[in-house]
Design a protein around this motif. Structure first.
Motif, short mmCIF file in Angstrom:
data_model
loop_
_atom_site.label_atom_id
_atom_site.label_comp_id
_atom_site.label_asym_id
_atom_site.label_seq_id
_atom_site.Cartn_x
_atom_site.Cartn_y
_atom_site.Cartn_z
N THR A 61 0.84 -1.28 0.14
CA THR A 61 0.13 -0.10 -0.14
C THR A 61 1.02 1.23 -0.07
O THR A 61 2.08 0.92 0.28
CB THR A 61 -0.65 0.17 1.27
N PRO A 62 0.36 2.27 -0.26
CA PRO A 62 1.32 3.63 -0.33
C PRO A 62 1.95 3.75 1.12
O PRO A 62 2.99 4.13 1.35
CB PRO A 62 0.41 4.74 -0.63
N GLU A 63 1.14 3.68 2.29
CA GLU A 63 1.61 3.58 3.46
C GLU A 63 2.48 2.67 4.04
O GLU A 63 3.30 2.77 5.20
CB GLU A 63 0.68 4.16 4.45
N ALA A 64 2.65 1.62 3.26
CA ALA A 64 3.48 0.48 3.53
C ALA A 64 4.99 0.70 3.25
O ALA A 64 5.76 -0.02 3.60
CB ALA A 64 3.12 -0.69 2.83
N ARG A 65 5.12 1.91 2.49
CA ARG A 65 6.53 2.02 1.96
C ARG A 65 7.28 2.52 3.24
O ARG A 65 6.90 3.23 3.87
CB ARG A 65 6.57 3.06 1.06
N ALA A 103 6.07 -1.61 5.93
CA ALA A 103 7.17 -1.06 6.82
C ALA A 103 6.45 -1.12 8.17
O ALA A 103 7.21 -0.78 9.11
CB ALA A 103 7.59 0.27 6.10
N GLY A 104 5.24 -0.86 8.43
CA GLY A 104 4.67 -0.46 9.51
C GLY A 104 5.12 0.70 10.27
O GLY A 104 5.05 1.74 9.53
N ARG A 105 5.30 0.44 11.51
CA ARG A 105 5.87 1.80 12.29
C ARG A 105 7.11 2.40 11.92
O ARG A 105 7.51 3.63 12.08
CB ARG A 105 6.08 1.84 13.72
N LYS A 106 7.84 1.81 10.91
CA LYS A 106 9.03 2.28 10.47
C LYS A 106 8.81 2.91 8.91
O LYS A 106 9.68 3.14 8.08
CB LYS A 106 10.25 1.21 10.24
N GLY A 128 8.89 13.83 -5.22
CA GLY A 128 7.60 12.85 -4.92
C GLY A 128 7.54 12.69 -3.58
O GLY A 128 7.04 11.83 -3.29
N TYR A 129 7.71 13.73 -2.82
CA TYR A 129 7.88 13.72 -1.48
C TYR A 129 6.40 13.59 -0.92
O TYR A 129 5.51 14.17 -1.33
CB TYR A 129 8.43 15.05 -1.07
N GLU A 130 6.08 12.69 0.08
CA GLU A 130 5.08 12.46 0.94
C GLU A 130 5.35 12.28 2.33
O GLU A 130 6.35 11.67 2.61
CB GLU A 130 4.38 11.12 0.40
N GLN A 131 4.45 12.57 3.18
CA GLN A 131 4.61 12.03 4.58
C GLN A 131 3.03 11.88 4.92
O GLN A 131 2.23 12.33 4.56
CB GLN A 131 5.23 13.17 5.29
N TRP A 132 3.12 10.86 6.00
CA TRP A 132 1.99 10.18 6.42
C TRP A 132 2.23 9.45 7.78
O TRP A 132 3.34 9.46 8.31
CB TRP A 132 1.61 9.18 5.52
N THR A 133 1.22 9.23 8.58
CA THR A 133 1.14 8.58 9.89
C THR A 133 1.14 7.16 9.49
O THR A 133 0.35 6.41 8.87
CB THR A 133 0.21 9.18 10.77
N PRO A 134 2.24 6.35 10.02
CA PRO A 134 2.34 5.07 9.73
C PRO A 134 1.28 4.03 10.82
O PRO A 134 0.73 4.69 11.71
CB PRO A 134 3.70 4.72 10.15
N VAL A 135 1.21 2.76 10.53
CA VAL A 135 0.61 1.98 11.48
C VAL A 135 1.42 0.89 11.77
O VAL A 135 2.72 0.55 11.33
CB VAL A 135 -0.69 1.41 10.65
N GLY A 136 0.82 0.37 12.93
CA GLY A 136 1.80 -0.70 13.66
C GLY A 136 0.92 -1.88 14.68
O GLY A 136 -0.27 -1.45 14.45
N THR A 152 -0.40 4.52 14.39
CA THR A 152 -1.78 4.25 14.68
C THR A 152 -1.83 2.77 14.71
O THR A 152 -1.34 1.98 14.00
CB THR A 152 -2.62 4.68 13.62
N ALA A 153 -2.22 2.14 15.94
CA ALA A 153 -2.45 1.03 16.19
C ALA A 153 -3.49 0.38 15.29
O ALA A 153 -4.48 0.65 15.12
CB ALA A 153 -2.64 0.43 17.56
N LEU A 154 -3.16 -0.82 14.62
CA LEU A 154 -4.16 -1.48 13.65
C LEU A 154 -5.27 -2.11 14.32
O LEU A 154 -5.09 -2.78 15.39
CB LEU A 154 -3.58 -2.61 12.71
N ASP A 155 -6.34 -1.97 13.91
CA ASP A 155 -7.72 -2.52 14.39
C ASP A 155 -7.87 -3.82 13.49
O ASP A 155 -7.09 -3.99 12.44
CB ASP A 155 -8.77 -1.66 14.56
#
Length: 375
Positions: A61-65, A103-106, A128-136, A152-155
């Motif tokens: 996913t995009p936030e998985a990078r 990558a989760g929280r990393k 192509g800079y992006e920034q987001w809140t990861p999950v873990g 953010t803790a995954l539900d």
């Protein structure tokens, strides 16, 4: 013939030798797309005689990078540029793999050589800079470094989404023509975070006991194996040890690998570490004992890695039963022709791995009577 250059088979995949290029993040993509850098970077390893070339971690996913400059496989548009790379690897006799990763929280970490570029809006667009809140697994940052954001803790819905993202990425990898996929469950990334008590403080079915902490990685493996073709091998990379006494241990990895084998995994790629405070002495072959532990304990083929540099070291690993394949990363960067040089060192004046356009090396070597491994 040396063991290193004996052919190998995993399910329906026939490899010309047991020399593997391990995944290496290049932080050179934009919006997840492979480009000319990736083609040239990876293609030289196929020209250089390796049996299997595994592409770097591709975000499911995009936030998985890990960073905004990682490869991705979360949309169909990513398939065509990856297929171009696969086709070239195949044309040079190498098998092609890709690492599917979260990558989760990393995740959402900087690309340091872009620090100056992204100071302007135009530079951010160029990079192509992006920034987001990861999950873990839990709402705990990797460490206090500002490069790491509290996740953010995954539900349960988020966990289900992760599983489906791995499945969708595997289907795209098949469409791109890859011979194998490697699920990334090492180096402190998401699946490793669920495994390790250092990152997982959940109290539900995904936390607490080892069985619970293994649940998500095993669910991902089951789901990917169900859609990945039966004649193609499935690999998993694990950190055999967190290298901390209060973390995941080699005996845990043996149990995990037994479960992976039962779910149709064909080989385990044995690395270690990935969490803050882990300590290990990084010397030549330093992770090879982890490979032997998993191979002996779980009865599954393994890929050994860890500052392996000489052909003799690689051959000894196979001869001693410490692994079934030998992977290089930095060593391959240093010498993309490592495999063809190793063939000369182990099997005499044998140039069969050299592509036809490079066969002039043979006449040079014969003129110079130079048949030893390049130092």
């Amino acid at each position: 013939m040396s063991q290193l250059f004996s052919p190998a088979t995993l399910r329906g995949l026939h490899l010309r030798n047991r020399a593997v290029v391990a995944p290496m993040c290049q932080y050179s993509a934009k919006d997840g797309f492979a480009n000319d850098w990736h083609l040239v970077h990876l293609g030289r390893f196929a020209i250089g005689g390796f049996g299997l070339v595994i592409l770097e971690a591709a975000g499911v996913t995009p936030e998985a990078r890990i960073s905004y400059a990682d490869l991705g496989l979360w949309q169909d548009e990513h398939i065509a540029p990856l297929s171009r790379i696969v086709d070239f690897l195949h044309s040079q006799g190498a098998a092609a793999g890709i690492q599917l990763a979260h990558a989760g929280r990393k995740a959402s970490t900087p690309v340091t050589w872009h620090d100056e570029l992204i100071k302007t809006d135009a530079g951010k667009i160029e990079a192509g800079y992006e920034q987001w809140t990861p999950v873990g697994p839990s709402a705990v940052a990797h460490n206090a470094d500002p490069a790491f954001t509290t996740p953010t803790a995954l539900d349960q819905a988020g966990i289900d989404g992760v599983i489906q993202a791995f499945v969708a990425a595997a289907i795209r990898a098949e469409k791109a023509g890859f011979d194998t996929v490697e699920i990334h469950a090492a180096h402190g990334y998401l699946l490793n975070q669920f495994l390790s008590p250092l990152a997982n403080s959940r109290t539900d079915q995904y936390g607490g006991s080892r069985e619970n902490r293994m649940r998500l990685p095993l669910q991902v493996v089951e789901a990917v194996r169900a859609v990945w073709p039966a004649d193609k091998p499935l690999l998993v990379r694990i950190s055999v040890s967190d290298n901390r006494p209060d973390g995941w241990q080699p005996e845990d990895s043996v149990v995990l690998s037994q479960e992976l084998k039962a779910r149709g995994v064909d080989a385990v790629h044995c690395s270690s570490g990935g969490f803050d405070g882990g300590v290990i002495n990084s010397v030549a072959n330093y992770q090879v004992p982890f490979s032997k532990t998993v191979r002996d304990g779980a009865g599954i083929p393994t890929i050994a890695v860890g500052l392996i540099s000489t052909p003799e070291e690689a051959e000894a690993i196979l001869a001693d039963g410490a692994g079934d394949f030998v992977a290089l990363a930095r060593g391959a960067l240093d010498d993309p022709n490592w495999a063809v040089h190793a063939r000369l060192a182990l099997d005499g004046a044998n140039y069969d791995l050299w592509p036809d356009p490079t066969k002039r090396v043979e006449s040079m070597d014969r003129s110079l009577k130079r048949h030893s491994f390049a130092k």
